[in-house]
Design an enzyme around this catalytic site. Structure first.
Site, PDB file in Angstrom:
ATOM      1  N   HIS A 297       0.840  -1.198   0.000  1.00  0.00           N
ATOM      2  CA  HIS A 297       0.000   0.000   0.000  1.00  0.00           C
ATOM      3  C   HIS A 297       0.876   1.249   0.000  1.00  0.00           C
ATOM      4  O   HIS A 297       2.093   1.168   0.148  1.00  0.00           O
ATOM      5  CB  HIS A 297      -0.926   0.016   1.223  1.00  0.00           C
ATOM      6  CG  HIS A 297      -2.084  -0.921   1.117  1.00  0.00           C
ATOM      7  ND1 HIS A 297      -1.997  -2.243   1.510  1.00  0.00           N
ATOM      8  CD2 HIS A 297      -3.345  -0.744   0.657  1.00  0.00           C
ATOM      9  CE1 HIS A 297      -3.166  -2.835   1.300  1.00  0.00           C
ATOM     10  NE2 HIS A 297      -3.993  -1.952   0.779  1.00  0.00           N
TER      11      HIS A 297
ATOM     12  N   LYS B 179      -0.391   4.575   4.713  1.00  0.00           N
ATOM     13  CA  LYS B 179      -1.217   3.571   5.385  1.00  0.00           C
ATOM     14  C   LYS B 179      -0.485   3.066   6.623  1.00  0.00           C
ATOM     15  O   LYS B 179       0.659   2.608   6.536  1.00  0.00           O
ATOM     16  CB  LYS B 179      -1.534   2.410   4.448  1.00  0.00           C
ATOM     17  CG  LYS B 179      -2.512   1.404   5.057  1.00  0.00           C
ATOM     18  CD  LYS B 179      -2.975   0.394   4.021  1.00  0.00           C
ATOM     19  CE  LYS B 179      -3.925  -0.633   4.606  1.00  0.00           C
ATOM     20  NZ  LYS B 179      -5.172  -0.020   5.131  1.00  0.00           N
TER      21      LYS B 179
ATOM     22  N   GLY C 275      -6.354  -4.744   6.564  1.00  0.00           N
ATOM     23  CA  GLY C 275      -7.577  -5.473   6.870  1.00  0.00           C
ATOM     24  C   GLY C 275      -7.923  -6.478   5.792  1.00  0.00           C
ATOM     25  O   GLY C 275      -8.416  -7.576   6.069  1.00  0.00           O
TER      26      GLY C 275
END
Length: 239
Positions: A151, A155, A161
């Site tokens: 990411h 982040k 998640g």
């Protein structure tokens, strides 16, 4: 949309956020959905924007009738929208993260009264990937399972998640996943699930290049969930 199939009436909860704005924009492109209310934490500067009534969170009890709420807000605002949906018998699609255990239990309880879906990721591609991961894990007992997620540099949570959700699918199939996280540049989201054994390996990959996919997935879920019986659903159940 003909009279026998009226559009699904949607309430967007958390409309000032990035996801809320994408939902509002993309919902306007569909004829099977109509946004009847948009709710934000603070008092809106305009009461009606492009034909959509706007409300503050404190005004939530007075919003017009709706069939399903799409919630991308904060944990502090989650209880109110869940209670309203349960009270009115409306479905709930939520991607709000950071929920506490008590809020998770409240979701379980509400599923006896309304149709609801909570997901960490609303990409339809990731929904298919999770099913493929479970099937691969079940078909390949004893193989190593590794999940690598990438990411953007901003982040904070790791593993993501979505990676954890993919890991749960792998565990459902009998695998024991391991995780690795990368934070680099402006990567929207990449997830690699690898199964490996001596002499061979399988890689299942999903790459997101535009955040609109998550809003489109949530709208897809809302359109399907509105007609469902009470219970907890997964995105892959609504494909």
């Amino acid at each position: 949309m003909n009279e026998s199939n009226p559009p699904v009436r949607v309430l967007i909860h958390g409309v000032t956020g990035r996801m809320g704005q994408a939902l509002l924009r993309l919902a306007a492109e569909r004829d099977d959905i109509v946004v009847v209310a948009a709710v934000s934490r603070s008092q809106p500067s305009q009461r009606v924007v492009d034909g959509v009534p706007h409300f503050a969170a404190a005004e939530l009890p007075g919003v017009p009738p709706f069939d399903v709420a799409i919630d991308f807000s904060l944990p502090q605002g989650f209880d109110a929208i869940l209670d309203l949906c349960a009270h009115r018998g409306a479905a709930l699609v939520s991607g709000t993260t950071g929920l506490e255990d008590a809020q998770r239990h409240a979701l379980d309880s509400a599923a006896g009264r309304i149709a609801l879906l909570w997901a960490a990721n609303f990409s339809l591609g990731v929904a298919v990937l999770s099913e493929l991961v479970e099937r691969a894990a079940a078909a390949l007992p004893g193989w190593d399972c590794d999940i690598v997620e990438s990411h953007h540099v901003h982040k904070k949570d790791a593993p993501s998640g979505t990676a954890l959700a993919l890991g749960a699918s792998a565990e459902q199939g009998g695998a024991q996943p391991r995780y690795a996280s990368l934070r680099a540049g402006d990567i929207v989201g990449e997830h690699l699930v690898q199964f490996a054994a001596p002499g061979e390996r399988i890689e299942l990959v999903h790459r997101a290049t535009n955040r609109d996919i998550f809003a489109r997935g949530a709208l897809h879920a809302a359109a399907r969930l509105a007609a469902k019986a009470p219970g907890q659903y997964r995105l892959r159940d609504l494909l």
